[in-house]
Design a protein around this motif. Structure first.
Motif, PDB file in Angstrom:
ATOM      1  N   SER A 190       0.825  -1.213   0.000  1.00  0.00           N
ATOM      2  CA  SER A 190       0.000   0.000   0.000  1.00  0.00           C
ATOM      3  C   SER A 190       0.859   1.263   0.000  1.00  0.00           C
ATOM      4  N   VAL A 191       1.993   1.229   0.669  1.00  0.00           N
ATOM      5  CA  VAL A 191       2.887   2.395   0.700  1.00  0.00           C
ATOM      6  C   VAL A 191       3.298   2.777  -0.718  1.00  0.00           C
ATOM      7  N   ILE A 208       0.178   4.321  -2.591  1.00  0.00           N
ATOM      8  CA  ILE A 208      -0.105   5.673  -2.098  1.00  0.00           C
ATOM      9  C   ILE A 208       0.973   6.640  -2.583  1.00  0.00           C
ATOM     10  N   SER A 237      -3.222   9.310   4.866  1.00  0.00           N
ATOM     11  CA  SER A 237      -2.356   8.129   4.797  1.00  0.00           C
ATOM     12  C   SER A 237      -1.087   8.241   5.632  1.00  0.00           C
ATOM     13  N   PRO A 293      -0.327   7.952   8.810  1.00  0.00           N
ATOM     14  CA  PRO A 293      -0.024   6.859   9.736  1.00  0.00           C
ATOM     15  C   PRO A 293       0.443   5.582   9.020  1.00  0.00           C
ATOM     16  N   SER A 294      -0.082   5.321   7.858  1.00  0.00           N
ATOM     17  CA  SER A 294       0.307   4.129   7.101  1.00  0.00           C
ATOM     18  C   SER A 294       1.672   4.298   6.434  1.00  0.00           C
ATOM     19  N   LEU A 295       1.976   5.522   6.009  1.00  0.00           N
ATOM     20  CA  LEU A 295       3.235   5.770   5.300  1.00  0.00           C
ATOM     21  C   LEU A 295       4.435   5.770   6.238  1.00  0.00           C
ATOM     22  N   GLY A 296       4.239   6.291   7.426  1.00  0.00           N
ATOM     23  CA  GLY A 296       5.372   6.440   8.332  1.00  0.00           C
ATOM     24  C   GLY A 296       6.223   7.627   7.924  1.00  0.00           C
ATOM     25  N   HIS A 324       8.569   7.644   4.573  1.00  0.00           N
ATOM     26  CA  HIS A 324       7.936   7.847   3.267  1.00  0.00           C
ATOM     27  C   HIS A 324       7.172   9.164   3.206  1.00  0.00           C
TER      28      HIS A 324
END
Length: 129
Positions: A29-30, A33, A77, A79-82, A85
């Motif tokens: 997903s990263v 996105i 996004s 929180p998901s990417l960190g 990224h």
């Protein structure tokens, strides 16, 4: 010589959409996105007149929409990417927001520029003044 009763395929024809679905299922997903964010950034840059091959092209309404979409995507996004990224994408977003401010002849109210509902008001750095 071929046997007239034999078929040239060993089964049903694979569905191309099924193959695409399988391929995309393997992409993190990263990466999806980030790719979407890069497309939004590129399109916004073109509409701000920052493309080398289209320097005279400017469409600030389009650029505003693209920057808003980019800011919303990154906000949702993050929180998901960190941080690893998200940080360079946020830097790119900020650069586009500042380029928009420079390109616009009618300044937005504070906090009302493209994407600022997600990022907060964007100010040039002291070094950039």
């Amino acid at each position: 010589m071929t046997d007239s009763g034999a078929t040239s395929q060993s089964g049903p024809t694979p569905d191309p959409l099924s193959t695409v679905s399988r391929d995309i299922a393997d992409v993190p997903s990263v990466e999806i996105i980030s790719t979407a964010a890069l497309h939004l950034m590129s399109a916004a840059a073109v509409n701000l007149g920052l493309a080398e091959d289209l320097p005279d092209h400017k469409d600030l309404d389009e650029a505003r929409s693209l920057i808003d979409a980019l800011a919303g995507l990154l906000d949702a996004s993050a929180p998901s990417l960190g941080h690893h990224h998200a940080a360079p994408l946020r830097d790119g977003l900020r650069s586009l927001q500042l380029a928009f401010k420079e390109s616009s002849t009618v300044p937005d109210e504070p906090g009302q520029g493209p994407g600022e509902k997600y990022t907060g008001q964007v100010h040039p750095t002291a070094a950039g003044r």
